[in-house]
Scaffold this motif. Structure first.
Motif, short mmCIF file in Angstrom:
data_model
loop_
_atom_site.label_atom_id
_atom_site.label_comp_id
_atom_site.label_asym_id
_atom_site.label_seq_id
_atom_site.Cartn_x
_atom_site.Cartn_y
_atom_site.Cartn_z
N GLN A 90 0.83 -1.17 0.07
CA GLN A 90 -0.08 0.03 0.04
C GLN A 90 0.72 1.21 -0.04
O GLN A 90 2.02 1.23 0.28
N GLN A 91 0.19 2.33 -0.37
CA GLN A 91 1.16 3.45 -0.83
C GLN A 91 0.75 4.49 0.40
O GLN A 91 1.56 5.52 0.61
N GLY A 143 -3.41 -2.32 9.28
CA GLY A 143 -4.41 -1.27 8.95
C GLY A 143 -3.38 -0.01 8.30
O GLY A 143 -2.40 0.14 8.26
N ILE A 144 -4.04 0.56 7.22
CA ILE A 144 -3.58 2.03 6.79
C ILE A 144 -4.37 3.19 7.14
O ILE A 144 -5.52 3.07 7.22
N ILE A 172 -10.57 3.24 -3.56
CA ILE A 172 -10.11 3.02 -4.87
C ILE A 172 -8.61 3.07 -5.09
O ILE A 172 -8.15 2.53 -6.05
N GLN A 173 -8.01 3.71 -4.17
CA GLN A 173 -6.30 3.81 -4.29
C GLN A 173 -5.73 2.56 -3.80
O GLN A 173 -4.59 2.49 -3.81
N LEU A 174 -6.73 1.60 -3.05
CA LEU A 174 -5.96 0.38 -2.59
C LEU A 174 -5.48 -0.80 -3.39
O LEU A 174 -6.20 -0.93 -4.47
N ASP A 175 -4.60 -1.48 -3.24
CA ASP A 175 -4.13 -2.66 -3.83
C ASP A 175 -4.86 -3.92 -3.18
O ASP A 175 -4.43 -4.14 -2.16
N GLN A 203 3.97 2.40 11.81
CA GLN A 203 4.85 3.58 10.72
C GLN A 203 4.03 4.94 10.75
O GLN A 203 2.72 4.87 10.60
N ILE A 204 4.76 6.10 11.10
CA ILE A 204 4.12 7.25 11.37
C ILE A 204 4.22 7.98 10.12
O ILE A 204 3.29 9.08 10.05
N ASP A 205 5.28 8.03 9.31
CA ASP A 205 5.28 8.49 8.07
C ASP A 205 6.01 7.80 7.01
O ASP A 205 6.43 6.71 7.27
#
Length: 471
Positions: A49-50, A68-69, A168-171, A251-253
């Motif tokens: 994921q981006q 989670g994202i 829609i941006q998810l893989d 992951q923070i950034d």
């Protein structure tokens, strides 16, 4: 039906129809839509994921795994934590009608020290509810979307549009990632071996005056690589050989994350049932079954290690007596066998006294004697005097809090990803009779699950360090 279309349809159904029947008390709380999906491995999915903000949690047996994202809500600050305030906010935002909504995060080891720039984004505490999750409970795999309960305001329709744009941006493909281990080019240790020996001797010299029975001193090892690290890929490399352990990534950034594979539970609470444990005393694993058994027996018979472990058990007995109306502690000490090391291990549990909550439990249990010392106050003061770095979230509580339950691990066997650097942390319990070089080697064994992943290239610092340890 296309997986994206299936998920989008369920979300639209919830926003357009299901929310009409929600009770008024859910307004402003965090709501959740869950959709069964074909099996997608959560950590592989997360790595693709981006999003700059990613969260991963796997319990020690791998029965519950969540990736989670993004964020729906964040509770964080660089000020010292107020447990009633933080847990009060969490309770206010959660409902038992959505039991799988959880805040994931952690708390800094020390709340009264300056925050090192490397830890600045983490603050003294940080808990988040992800926007999207893929999670598995050992029975099925699910996609989840969390949202704020604005269902009686004009914001509701705007929230739906935003979620669909993010979706829609998810893989959503089930592909696995091919991983090439990063190339390590440098290593440094703080303190170095000479300073470590000095610190051990200084600590032991103060045992009598401070009435210390044990202090845990830590080391920071900084590994540098040819390019920026990808935290989830590191965790994927670590996973196969680090069970049973908690696996986590906060992951923070885009370039900063805290990852680890901790074997140690701080506590698990389900309603009024509280489970915790004592882990202390260490040996490496043997190269054969026979040598492994021999090392286990050596650990069981070591006066130094047994005493170190018993200090943790005795401390837990006192704390559980204050929190619980009934307590059960294993009579026999077991051996917890991990991939690289093995530990003395005792399980403890109790039934909480009515009105005792996480607000009371967490500050009582953290820091344990396994990462701080005995007595706690004197040991922590001396740690601050001797350790030349900020622990940040290392050896601190990390985990999750739900409406009716919570689980925290002790963030050992952990590292901070900072662009192309990996900052590894590990500690050793110092008691009367401890030898500085033996404790240094113990720490080296504890970080081997990281260091064994990498082949250092053209690094005199690393080569010199390894030759000394192997001698």
């Amino acid at each position: 039906m296309d997986l994206y279309l299936k998920i989008a349809t369920q979300i639209k159904q919830f926003f357009g129809h299901d929310a009409i029947d929600l009770p008024l008390f859910l307004e402003g709380k965090i709501l959740r839509i869950e959709v069964p999906i074909p099996n997608i491995e959560p950590l592989n999915w997360l790595a693709r994921q981006q999003s700059d903000v990613k969260t991963y949690w796997s319990d020690r047996q791998g029965r519950f795994i969540m990736a989670g994202i993004g964020t729906v809500d964040t509770i964080s600050s660089s000020s010292p934590i107020s447990y009633p305030s933080v847990f009060g906010q969490i309770r206010q935002n959660l409902s038992s009608l959505f039991p799988n909504v959880r805040y994931y995060g952690g708390i800094g080891f020390s709340q009264d020290r300056w925050i090192d720039p490397s830890w600045k984004l983490f603050g003294n505490y940080r808990f988040v509810v992800p926007r999207f999750e893929i999670w598995t409970d050992g029975v099925g795999t699910f996609f989840a979307c969390n949202c704020l309960g604005n269902f009686r305001s004009e914001q509701w329709d705007r929230d739906l549009d935003l979620i669909l744009d993010e979706l829609i941006q998810l893989d959503l493909t089930p592909l696995e990632i091919v991983i090439d281990p990063p190339v390590q080019i440098d290593r440094s240790d703080t303190p170095d071996l000479h300073e470590w020996e000095r610190n051990i001797n200084l600590a032991l010299a103060k045992f009598a005056d401070l009435k210390l029975e044990k202090i845990v001193l830590a080391r920071k090892s900084i590994l540098t690589f040819t390019k920026d690290l990808q935290p989830q890929l590191l965790l994927l490399l670590l996973q196969p050989n680090n069970h049973p352990s908690y696996h986590f990534c906060f992951q923070i950034d885009a370039t900063t994350a805290f990852i680890g594979t901790s074997p140690e539970r701080l506590y698990y609470r389900h309603d009024r049932l509280l489970k915790t444990e004592a882990i202390a005393g260490t040996r490496h694993r043997g190269a054969s079954i026979q040598s492994d058994i021999q090392l286990s027996e050596e650990l069981r018979s070591s006066l130094k290690d047994v005493r170190e472990h018993q200090l943790v058990v005795d401390n837990l007995k006192l704390i559980l007596a204050q929190l619980c109306q009934s307590v059960k502690i294993d009579r026999e000490t077991a051996i917890l066998k991990l991939n690289k090391v093995q530990h003395l291990y005792t399980q403890c549990q109790g039934i909480l006294t009515p009105d005792i909550t996480d607000t009371d439990i967490l500050p009582q249990l953290h820091p344990t004697p396994a990462v701080g010392g005995v007595p706690r106050t004197q040991a922590l003061k001396l740690i601050q005097e001797l350790e030349p770095f900020e622990r940040g979230w290392y050896a601190a509580p990390v985990g999750w809090v739900g409406a009716d339950d919570a689980e925290f691990a002790v963030a050992i066997r952990s590292g901070l990803v900072d662009r192309n650097r990996l900052l590894l942390f590990a500690g050793a319990g110092i008691v009367t009779g401890s030898q500085s070089e033996e404790e240094w080697i113990e720490i080296e064994n504890k970080i081997r699950h990281f260091t064994d992943l990498f082949t250092p290239v053209n690094s005199p610092t690393v080569t010199g360090h390894r030759s000394h340890i192997e001698r």
